[in-house]
Design a protein around this motif. Structure first.
Motif, short mmCIF file in Angstrom:
data_model
loop_
_atom_site.label_atom_id
_atom_site.label_comp_id
_atom_site.label_asym_id
_atom_site.label_seq_id
_atom_site.Cartn_x
_atom_site.Cartn_y
_atom_site.Cartn_z
N MET A 44 -0.17 -5.19 11.03
CA MET A 44 -0.66 -3.81 10.94
C MET A 44 -1.35 -3.43 9.64
N PRO A 45 -0.91 -3.92 8.46
CA PRO A 45 -1.57 -3.48 7.23
C PRO A 45 -2.99 -4.01 7.02
N PHE A 46 -3.42 -5.03 7.77
CA PHE A 46 -4.72 -5.64 7.49
C PHE A 46 -5.87 -4.63 7.42
N PRO A 47 -6.07 -3.79 8.45
CA PRO A 47 -7.20 -2.84 8.38
C PRO A 47 -7.10 -1.89 7.19
N GLY A 48 -5.87 -1.46 6.87
CA GLY A 48 -5.69 -0.57 5.73
C GLY A 48 -6.01 -1.26 4.42
N TRP A 49 -5.63 -2.52 4.29
CA TRP A 49 -5.96 -3.27 3.08
C TRP A 49 -7.47 -3.35 2.90
N ILE A 50 -8.16 -3.61 4.01
CA ILE A 50 -9.62 -3.73 3.96
C ILE A 50 -10.24 -2.40 3.52
N ARG A 51 -9.79 -1.30 4.11
CA ARG A 51 -10.34 0.01 3.76
C ARG A 51 -10.05 0.36 2.31
N ARG A 52 -8.83 0.10 1.84
CA ARG A 52 -8.48 0.46 0.47
C ARG A 52 -9.23 -0.41 -0.55
N ALA A 53 -9.76 -1.54 -0.09
CA ALA A 53 -10.59 -2.36 -0.97
C ALA A 53 -12.04 -1.86 -0.98
N GLY A 54 -12.31 -0.81 -0.19
CA GLY A 54 -13.65 -0.23 -0.17
C GLY A 54 -14.56 -0.80 0.90
N HIS A 55 -13.96 -1.41 1.94
CA HIS A 55 -14.76 -2.07 2.96
C HIS A 55 -14.45 -1.52 4.36
N GLU A 56 -15.15 -2.06 5.33
CA GLU A 56 -14.99 -1.62 6.72
C GLU A 56 -14.41 -2.75 7.56
N PRO A 57 -13.31 -2.51 8.27
CA PRO A 57 -12.76 -3.54 9.15
C PRO A 57 -13.73 -3.85 10.29
#
Length: 222
Positions: free
Chosen positions: A76-89
């Motif tokens: 579950m955290p994968f998309p959130g990690w991507i967004r918080r890094a400034g990117h788009e899943p």
């Protein structure tokens, strides 16, 4: 044995910080030979929080706002990690047989995605990617000049008889791969904050360490 070693460390007061990075690198190097990685990693970065390390790596190696490919469903955290890094899943469904959906991944790459966040073995399905699937994904990494973050925390948690091969086992992709490993999933030690990020390119690890900006703190002796 793990509980006994932990109890002994606490009894001995060995619960402070550790500076033995060379020792950790040697241990990880020896351990990963069982996963097809024959050459020693360039550097190893201890991490108490894998999520912080993944976000730092994605922020460092993917252009701001870039798309990062990952399978769905996924941890579950994968998309959130991507967004918080400034990117788009860039979520990609599995192939019909439950394997890596290589055509869908290539479509995302052709549209501009430049990184893959790989869960290997996969969480939550438990699927161990085959050598053939990994080889074709490596081909795509070379073709599209990808950065690959391979989460291999579940490598020791699989059905008996199912071999595991690290994504970085192929020398072609070692300089563009950062691997996340540790005992937290297979040996139920997640609460201890023990993990590592490794790469054959020491510069990749140095850049992740710099991007983390001290958020990792000091590695514990445990």
């Amino acid at each position: 044995p793990i509980a006994e070693r932990l109890a002994a460390a606490v009894a001995d007061g060995d619960t402070g910080y550790s500076a033995d990075a060379d020792g950790l690198r040697d241990i990880v190097s020896q351990y990963y030979t069982r996963y097809g990685v024959e050459s020693a990693p360039g550097d190893v970065m201890p991490v108490y929080d894998v999520g912080v390390g993944v976000r730092a790596a994605l922020a460092e190696f993917v252009p701001s706002g870039g798309r990062v490919v990952h399978h769905v469903p996924v941890y579950m955290p994968f998309p959130g990690w991507i967004r918080r890094a400034g990117h788009e899943p860039a979520p990609v469904p599995f192939a019909e047989d439950g394997g890596i959906n290589l055509p869908a991944i290539e479509a995302e790459l052709a549209a501009g995605a430049r990184a893959v966040l790989l869960c290997h073995p996969h969480n939550p399905t438990g699927r161990v990617w085959t050598p053939e699937e990994l080889e074709r994904l490596r081909d795509l990494a070379m073709k599209y000049d990808l950065f690959v973050m391979s989460d291999e925390l579940h490598a020791d948690l699989r059905y008996e008889g199912r071999a595991f091969e690290s994504f970085a086992a192929d020398p072609r992709v070692q300089a563009r791969t950062v691997t996340v490993t540790g005992p937290c999933k297979a040996f139920n030690t997640a609460g201890l904050g023990i993990g590592a990020m490794i790469s054959h390119d020491a510069d990749l690890v140095a850049r992740v360490r710099g991007a983390a900006g001290g958020l990792m703190g000091h590695p514990a002796a445990l």
